[in-house]
Design an enzyme around this catalytic site. Structure first.
Site, PDB file in Angstrom:
ATOM      1  N   GLY A 143       8.084   0.179  -4.016  1.00 15.30           N
ATOM      2  CA  GLY A 143       8.309   1.272  -2.940  1.00 15.30           C
ATOM      3  C   GLY A 143       7.492   0.781  -1.477  1.00 15.30           C
ATOM      4  O   GLY A 143       6.542  -0.075  -1.610  1.00 15.30           O
TER       5      GLY A 143
ATOM      6  N   GLY B 146       6.235   2.581   2.079  1.00 17.55           N
ATOM      7  CA  GLY B 146       5.874   3.875   3.200  1.00 17.55           C
ATOM      8  C   GLY B 146       5.277   3.311   4.370  1.00 17.55           C
ATOM      9  O   GLY B 146       4.978   2.542   4.775  1.00 17.55           O
ATOM     10  N   ALA B 147       4.847   4.737   5.068  1.00 13.59           N
ATOM     11  CA  ALA B 147       4.053   4.621   6.327  1.00 13.59           C
ATOM     12  C   ALA B 147       2.559   3.998   5.932  1.00 13.59           C
ATOM     13  O   ALA B 147       2.023   3.323   6.951  1.00 13.59           O
ATOM     14  CB  ALA B 147       3.897   6.070   7.008  1.00 13.59           C
TER      15      ALA B 147
ATOM     16  N   GLY C 291       1.839   1.689   3.605  1.00 13.07           N
ATOM     17  CA  GLY C 291       1.750   0.409   3.079  1.00 13.07           C
ATOM     18  C   GLY C 291       2.715   0.377   1.983  1.00 13.07           C
ATOM     19  O   GLY C 291       3.560   1.136   1.708  1.00 13.07           O
TER      20      GLY C 291
ATOM     21  N   VAL D 119       3.731  -0.525  -2.173  1.00  8.98           N
ATOM     22  CA  VAL D 119       3.355  -0.191  -3.576  1.00  8.98           C
ATOM     23  C   VAL D 119       3.959  -1.247  -4.527  1.00  8.98           C
ATOM     24  O   VAL D 119       5.268  -1.543  -4.254  1.00  8.98           O
ATOM     25  CB  VAL D 119       3.947   1.311  -3.848  1.00  8.98           C
ATOM     26  CG1 VAL D 119       3.383   1.802  -5.193  1.00  8.98           C
ATOM     27  CG2 VAL D 119       3.354   2.264  -2.762  1.00  8.98           C
TER      28      VAL D 119
ATOM     29  N   LYS E 146      -1.390   0.643  -4.172  1.00  7.97           N
ATOM     30  CA  LYS E 146      -0.791   0.844  -2.827  1.00  7.97           C
ATOM     31  C   LYS E 146      -1.537  -0.309  -1.954  1.00  7.97           C
ATOM     32  O   LYS E 146      -3.009   0.166  -2.032  1.00  7.97           O
ATOM     33  CB  LYS E 146      -0.704   2.441  -2.260  1.00  7.97           C
ATOM     34  CG  LYS E 146      -0.367   2.425  -1.048  1.00  7.97           C
ATOM     35  CD  LYS E 146      -0.453   3.965  -0.553  1.00  7.97           C
ATOM     36  CE  LYS E 146       0.546   4.659  -1.256  1.00  7.97           C
ATOM     37  NZ  LYS E 146       1.922   4.824  -0.832  1.00  7.97           N
TER      38      LYS E 146
ATOM     39  N   ASP F 157       2.573  14.428   5.948  1.00 10.20           N
ATOM     40  CA  ASP F 157       3.772  13.485   5.858  1.00 10.20           C
ATOM     41  C   ASP F 157       4.415  14.240   4.770  1.00 10.20           C
ATOM     42  O   ASP F 157       4.789  13.528   3.634  1.00 10.20           O
ATOM     43  CB  ASP F 157       3.477  12.220   5.724  1.00 10.20           C
ATOM     44  CG  ASP F 157       4.628  11.305   6.220  1.00 10.20           C
ATOM     45  OD1 ASP F 157       5.546  11.862   6.530  1.00 10.20           O
ATOM     46  OD2 ASP F 157       4.665   9.981   5.584  1.00 10.20           O
TER      47      ASP F 157
END
Length: 779
Positions: free
Chosen positions: A501, A503-504, A506, A508, A523, A618
């Site tokens: 994954g 995301g904002a 970093g 994963v 992460k 978030d």
């Protein structure tokens, strides 16, 4: 007695006259209520309602403040009965009885106290909060003011011999642990429920025990709380002298579920649901006797009551610590037959209990310990003032004291297997053999240990040079997080090759630790604000202190040079976004309601219940993960303070994701907990409808989910939101109402997460929400 009733009638009549200017409702014979159609009768001004409110999976009958979104219940009928089914009817019969009609036409009186020699000719829900029955001459023959539950209102006296009994919790109005009694001697006293009304059991009293009989507790419309004697004389103002109110405030006196008596006020002009505390006899939340149940004691942590078990005990229910504790071993030094029982003693300082000794001896502390250890009956001893007071279980009414004058000595028993089966001669032979063998092994082990120690030391010196001073501020002692080196995590993730994954915060990666026993998500953070090691690790402390079943667990972290990594539990079922929008099997309605409630409880914990208040900033389906049992867990909480202001992919200076960020981010307003409430509202509507909040491939009127949902709600066409799903419409409407309240443009109109949980649980009634656009205002 006549004088006090005349005084009370004057007080009640004056209050009723003030409220009565707006008129009172009149309910004629043959009128009825049903949870499905006509659930309640309103007072003339609409301030109070009498009728059905939701309780657990059914309904209860009570009175509540109707004009407040958080419907505060002030009276409940048959409060200990199980919830009523949906097909029940409350009927004011043609022959003047108030009855419940259930299956097969079976009728029962609402309460025994409604039995009256006179038949009712009408009823009314008064603007004082009093529901009354009248006879043919308009005389009141029964009223709820005469049988209070946990609350009294202005104009409602608590007469001699009557009491208030607390509720079990804020949402369960069954009888709880505490009571307030207006005694015959004129003293107003608080006791634990189920205990005799004697001085040793009282934890607060008005000290008016010489005031005579027929004393009553009264609350007037200005919020003044006072005691009247039989002549109508004011013998005590509990709240002190107060100026007459000119702001038309509402007042209520409630014995809360935690055992503390509180006088609340709320302005009629107030927009939010909060009540202010005007007066309370104590500010110590551990004052109520028996708050924590048997074998547990109450301690104050940040002015909050926390229940704790003594050494050798575990909670009866890990989810409800106030139920008490039980011994974690069944061994008994006096009755054990299989093997030898070993008894030890541990001490608790500054904790007091109900003192009910079976033996009272003058001994010093050492003698007291020895005597309890030898005594089969002694399970605990209270040592104070050179006196040893031996106790039996259960221990009751435990709470922390301000001084350390009292010491509790607890006996802990545990079994030692097979010790008594070995003879003394055999023991000596074994001991000699063990001694010789041990000497040889020890010599060999010392050589191996020395060689191993040298190798380990050289390896550790090389390893820790990269993260020097890592342990200096005591993180490991305070938080059970492990610190990893970058090399360890690189190995655990096979060189950061298995990306799961992004995301904002970093990227994963999937990995394994503990020699392949534990699967984790690692992460790797991008540039963060907390550049210094100490600041970064302080943030890790805050996150590490959070523990809730609906939060993703943090195992550890890495601060190695410029590398910042976090190690989380691995969530095998991906994100809520995958489950809602990508999975072939769409979630059932039961799964949707469970996901929504678990998500709300997780955010509530971050906002109100964890040690450091956390605003997530978030909340979105991608940050809501699912474990093996499809249990909802929130990820990336607590990281907002680490994110660079310009790191977001959506807006410069805004933390969050397009479509989920609250309007105040764009208006340069202070960001509060209500920003998370807005994001939750958007996600809730996505859960209900099973689609993204913006979908340009849909017809124009359906592109923006929030607008489409409100249009369907206004038109009474909520079935369009769920298409062919099998859904109970009342539950669908509840979810939609909650979502629309959460996404109101003005933050002050949005409910708190505590309120959201109550609404989702069906505990409180939800008024119709206004349009969430900035051009409307909440009612």
């Amino acid at each position: 007695m006549v004088a006090i009733y005349l005084s009370l009638l004057l007080i009640t009549g004056f209050s009723a006259a003030i409220h009565g200017q707006q008129g009172n409702s009149s309910i004629s014979l043959g009128s009825s209520l049903s949870p499905n159609t006509n659930p309640y009768w309103l007072s003339g001004s609409g301030q109070f309602a009498f009728g059905f409110y939701e309780k657990d999976d059914g309904f209860a009958i009570g009175i509540w403040f109707q004009k407040i979104r958080q419907n505060t219940v002030v009276w409940t009928a048959n409060r200990d009965n199980p919830p009523l089914p949906r097909n029940v009817t409350l009927l004011l019969t043609n022959d003047g009885r108030l009855v419940l009609e259930q299956e097969q036409g079976r009728k029962t009186a609402l309460t025994d106290s409604l039995q009256s020699a006179s038949s009712a000719s009408s009823a009314s829900m008064l603007d004082t909060g009093n529901f009354v029955l009248y006879d043919s001459s308009s005389t009141i023959i029964w009223r709820t003011f005469d049988s209070p539950t946990d609350t009294i209102l202005p104009g409602q006296p608590l007469l001699m011999g009557n009491d208030l009994i607390s509720s079990i919790s804020e949402t369960n109005h069954s009888r709880g642990k505490f009571r307030l009694v207006m005694q015959g001697d004129g003293n107003l006293v608080q006791y634990p429920s189920g205990t005799p009304p004697k001085g040793d059991n009282a934890y607060w009293n008005s000290k008016t025990f010489d005031a005579g009989d027929n004393v009553s507790l009264n609350l007037d419309r200005n919020g003044q709380l006072f005691l009247l004697n039989s002549t109508g004389f004011n013998i005590m103002n509990l709240t002190g002298q107060r100026n007459p109110s000119h702001n038309f405030s509402l007042y209520r006196l409630t014995l809360d579920f935690d055992g503390i008596l509180r006088l609340y006020s709320r302005s009629l002009n107030q927009n939010d649901d909060d009540w202010s505390i005007e007066w309370s006899p104590t500010s110590n939340h551990c004052d109520p006797t028996g708050l924590c149940g048997i074998n547990a004691y109450c301690t104050l942590q940040e002015q909050k009551a926390v229940c704790t078990c003594p050494p050798g005990f575990d909670f009866l229910d890990q989810g409800q610590h106030n139920l008490g504790c039980k011994r974690n071993s069944s061994a008994d030094g006096c009755t054990s037959k299989n093997g030898e029982t070993v008894d030890t003693l541990q001490e608790l300082e500054s904790v007091e209990w109900e003192d009910n000794p079976y033996s009272n001896l003058s001994l010093n502390k050492i003698e007291c310990r020895e005597d309890c250890l030898k005594d089969c009956k002694c399970v605990a001893a209270l040592f104070k003032d050179q006196t040893c007071r031996k106790q039996n279980f259960p221990l009751r009414f435990g709470r922390e004291r301000q001084d350390n004058s009292c010491i509790t000595i607890i006996k802990i028993s545990f079994g030692s297997s097979n010790t008594t089966q070995v003879s003394r001669g055999r023991k000596k032979q074994q001991e000699m053999g063990v001694l010789i063998g041990s000497s040889v092994i020890l010599a060999f082990a010392l050589v191996i240990l020395a060689i191993t120690g040298i190798l380990i030391y050289r390896y550790r010196v090389w390893e820790y040079k990269k993260i020097k001073n890592q342990w200096n501020d005591g993180l490991i002692e305070e938080v059970t997080l492990r610190s990893y080196t970058y090399g360890e995590l690189e190995k655990a993730t096979n060189g950061f090759t298995d990306e799961v994954g992004e995301g904002a915060f970093g990227t994963v990666f999937k990995g394994v630790i503990d020699n392949g026993k534990t699967v984790v998500a690692v992460k790797r953070l991008e540039t963060v604000v907390a550049e210094s090691e100490r600041e970064f690790r302080n943030e890790m402390k805050a996150i590490g202190r959070t523990h809730h079943k609906n939060l993703v667990k943090l195992f550890g972290y890495c601060h190695d040079g410029t590398n910042r990594l976090l190690v989380y539990e691995y969530m095998s079922n991906g994100s809520l976004a995958d489950f809602l929008f990508k999975s072939r099997r769409k979630p059932s309605w039961e799964e949707k309601t469970g996901i929504a409630l678990n998500l709300a409880r997780g955010i509530l914990y971050l906002h109100d219940e964890c040690e450091n208040q956390i605003i997530h900033c978030d909340i979105k389906p991608e940050n809501i993960l699912m474990d093996e049992q499809k249990c909802t867990k929130i990820a990336d909480f607590g990281l907002a303070k680490l994110l660079m202001p310009n790191q977001t992919r959506t807006y410069t200076g805004i933390r969050g994701t397009r479509g989920y960020v609250a309007p105040e981010w764009h208006r340069n307003l202070p960001i509060t907990l209500k920003a998370d409430v807005y994001s939750f509202g958007i996600v809730l509507l996505e859960i209900v409808c099973g689609r993204r909040n913006v979908d340009v491939e849909l017809p124009e009127e359906e592109v923006v989910l929030a607008n489409w949902v409100f249009d369907c709600f206004e038109a009474g066409e909520l079935d369009r939101l769920v298409k062919d799903e099998q859904v109970e419409m009342n539950k669908l409407e509840r979810m939609v109402r909650v979502g629309l309240w959460c996404i109101q443009y003005e933050p002050s109109f949005r409910p708190t997460m505590k309120r959201v949980v109550l609404m989702l649980e069906g505990t409180v009634e939800i008024p119709a929400p206004p349009s969430p656009t900035p051009f409307s205002s909440a009612m």
